[in-house]
Design an enzyme around this catalytic site. Sequence first.
Site, PDB file in Angstrom:
ATOM      1  N   THR A 177     111.263  -5.897   5.448  1.00  0.00           N
ATOM      2  CA  THR A 177     112.612  -5.972   4.889  1.00  0.00           C
ATOM      3  C   THR A 177     112.818  -4.868   3.862  1.00  0.00           C
ATOM      4  O   THR A 177     111.973  -3.979   3.707  1.00  0.00           O
ATOM      5  CB  THR A 177     112.908  -7.399   4.378  1.00  0.00           C
ATOM      6  OG1 THR A 177     114.269  -7.489   4.013  1.00  0.00           O
ATOM      7  CG2 THR A 177     112.052  -7.780   3.176  1.00  0.00           C
ATOM      8  N   LYS A 236     112.248  -0.573   5.951  1.00  0.00           N
ATOM      9  CA  LYS A 236     112.435  -0.551   7.409  1.00  0.00           C
ATOM     10  C   LYS A 236     112.306   0.858   7.999  1.00  0.00           C
ATOM     11  O   LYS A 236     111.859   1.008   9.137  1.00  0.00           O
ATOM     12  CB  LYS A 236     113.789  -1.157   7.779  1.00  0.00           C
ATOM     13  CG  LYS A 236     113.846  -2.666   7.547  1.00  0.00           C
ATOM     14  CD  LYS A 236     115.152  -3.251   8.056  1.00  0.00           C
ATOM     15  CE  LYS A 236     115.231  -4.740   7.720  1.00  0.00           C
ATOM     16  NZ  LYS A 236     116.443  -5.361   8.278  1.00  0.00           N
TER      17      LYS A 236
END
Length: 295
Positions: A76, A80
């Site tokens: 997250t 990413k």
Amino acid sequence: MEPIELPAIAPATEGRELYAVVGNPVAHSKSPFIHARFAGQTGEPVEYRHLLAPIGGFADTVRAFIAAGGRGLNVTVPFKLEAHGLADRLSARAQAAGAVNTLRVDSDGLYGDNTDGVGLVRDIESNLGVRLAGARILLLGAGGAARGVILPILARSPAELTIVNRTAAKADALVDRFRTAANDAGCALGGGGPQAAAPRAYDIVVNATAGSLDAALPECDARVFGAGTLAYDMMYGTQPTVFMRHAESLGARAADGLGMLVEQAAESFFVWRAVRPASAPVLAELRATLAAARA
Ligand code: ATR
């Protein structure tokens, strides 16, 4: 320069396999709750944790996780893109997204995938009961979140996908990038600045602009919302978002991104374990928790 301190990672409990969500911050993530439910439901021996990686120490944290026996990660904010760079192999949807939210530790290296777009599509079609095939769709935003959902949306063959963004050039760049995929899907793809939205109701309007619950409303013609419109915000919280309230005030049906969260998790679980968990009961439980937090 101070050396970056890496988190200590304990191995999984005997008989279990180690998974985690890695981010910074990450303590708020609901993924450990969701995957614990999926593991309980399916009987898969999954032990799933939060993993806080220091900024600048993502790759080293992933290596330490693998050394501790880790089998897979959800990735997250803000990692990413780094995860995309770190993967040895990428799925087509991760390549198209330019970002990875799911890493799997394979014998021949790290496999990177992106389940966010499929999560959105499943939530809209399966949970909300709205067809993407043949639909006219307006996508607000042209950052990472928007880019990640375009290929899975096109795969459902909508009639039209219009991407609008405050900064028109970024929407134009996405239209160029996905032109061939849109042609293959028989979808009319267009976009630009906020004025590129047609001044009439769309079937689906997706808000993929960044922000929090009280974030500014993205600039958008009020006529894009009608009684038959599903206004979908990728954000969620204890209260409806500004975007949802705005769309509802114009007669649209509004939905938040909680279902997308659960569906992307279900797809990640499938990528790791080749077993598909039932998402609906977990979504209902999370929904009830949010409602209780609001009361
Ligand atoms: P993410 O990975 O969450 O998509 P991002 O890549 O930084 O984050 O992209 C943020 C998106 O939200 C962009 O489309 C951004 O518009 P710009 O490209 O014009 O910056 C959009 N955004 C952020 N704040 C906004 C606001 N107040 N109004 C409209 N769009 C906004």
